[in-house]
Scaffold this motif. Sequence first.
Motif, PDB file in Angstrom:
ATOM      1  N   SER A  52       0.915  -0.981   0.169  1.00  0.00           N
ATOM      2  CA  SER A  52      -0.071   0.209  -0.175  1.00  0.00           C
ATOM      3  C   SER A  52       0.794   1.253   0.103  1.00  0.00           C
ATOM      4  N   ARG A 104       0.850   3.932  -3.094  1.00  0.00           N
ATOM      5  CA  ARG A 104       0.358   5.489  -2.730  1.00  0.00           C
ATOM      6  C   ARG A 104       1.659   6.446  -3.066  1.00  0.00           C
ATOM      7  N   SER A 130       1.060   9.359  -5.794  1.00  0.00           N
ATOM      8  CA  SER A 130       1.124  10.675  -5.311  1.00  0.00           C
ATOM      9  C   SER A 130       1.662  11.935  -6.376  1.00  0.00           C
ATOM     10  N   THR A 165      -6.538  -0.006  -0.729  1.00  0.00           N
ATOM     11  CA  THR A 165      -5.629   1.149  -0.713  1.00  0.00           C
ATOM     12  C   THR A 165      -5.942   2.105  -1.795  1.00  0.00           C
ATOM     13  N   MET A 166      -6.365   1.849  -2.743  1.00  0.00           N
ATOM     14  CA  MET A 166      -6.705   2.661  -3.999  1.00  0.00           C
ATOM     15  C   MET A 166      -8.187   3.224  -4.079  1.00  0.00           C
ATOM     16  N   PHE A 209      -8.131   6.568  -2.029  1.00  0.00           N
ATOM     17  CA  PHE A 209      -6.669   6.705  -2.221  1.00  0.00           C
ATOM     18  C   PHE A 209      -6.438   8.096  -1.452  1.00  0.00           C
TER      19      PHE A 209
END
Length: 379
Positions: A232, A236, A240, A263-264, A267
């Motif tokens: 994760s 991320r 970003s 995780t997404m 986000f």
Amino acid sequence: MVKNEFFPEIHGNFGFGCMRLPMKDGKIDYDEFSKMADAFIEAGFNYFDTAHGYHSGESEIAVRECVSKRHDRNTFLLTNKLTEPYFNTTEEIRPFFESQLKACGVEYFDFYLMHAQNRNNYKKFKELKAYETAYEFKKQGLIKHFGISFHDTADVLDMILSEHPEVEIVQIQLNYVDYDDPAVQACKTYEVCEKHGKPCIIMEPVKGGSLVKLPESADKIFRELNGGSNASYALRYAASFEKVAMVLSGMSDMDQVLDNIATMKDFKPLDKNEQEAIQKVCDIFKGLNLIPCTGCKYCIEENSCPMSIQIPDVFSAANAYETFKNWNTLFYYNNVIAANGHGKASECIACGACEAVCPQHLEIRALLAKTATLFEKKE
């Protein structure tokens, strides 16, 4: 779910890479892949990525059987690629492209990329007018968006994008370990995309799994955050960046799918503490002297090793030893690598075919020799 500001038809900023699909008895596990694809789509995501060379030509067929035949075409997006070994004349491009449509069971591709562009194969793409031919496909409605995937230095990418402003999107390798790597040049290639105003698709965000199975000291740093999984943080990190439209993950089992979705789907960019943790993990990796192989298998699938050396597995065993200093890796090397007629590292004939297609630009012949010294003297 985060809105995709670059391509509104893409749901979110997360895609399913079909290069490392689940396997059973040496073949792609259609039942498991179908369940994984269903979960991905049901979570609201819709972007799948394949190429003819993935899984020795079986990835496209798996996409047809597990995605195209089972879901309405308007519920998923599909990316495919024009790969250098599969055409030798301009006239061969269209039949190959049409064979890809058939293999995938679709009438068009949402994205079509010139595959693994570098200073060497770009000459062939340019000479045979591959870009112009593929762009004709777009005019005919056979592809919706035209782009490239890239594996070389930033100056080469700058040249390609200067010569082909019609490119809509660029797929690059970027992760927190490779960001400052002088061979991969992830930072510099990203900056070239920024310069030309091209959104990016990120491949290898977890570096072929290397950023999931971390050394104990690195794993401890992330565990102290009391947050997500190792994967994760890597996903991320890649997502970003401002010009990133999509982060691909080559998922191999349902646990990976569910973790990545969690995780997404909601986000959130990394906060300051997480960024500092990633820098500490990077420092640990720099001290390990690991072979930066991502396990993409280009070296053994698209240009097979004449000695049947399973190069990614050889390097995985070497890295496991460097990370854990555990001689169980010797048994892995002997029982898995050298089994079933596969060659040992010492049997490399230094033909260089592997290095010609390695996206990481590894000196594979020298690394095989080093690995042979590490393991085979212990037999």
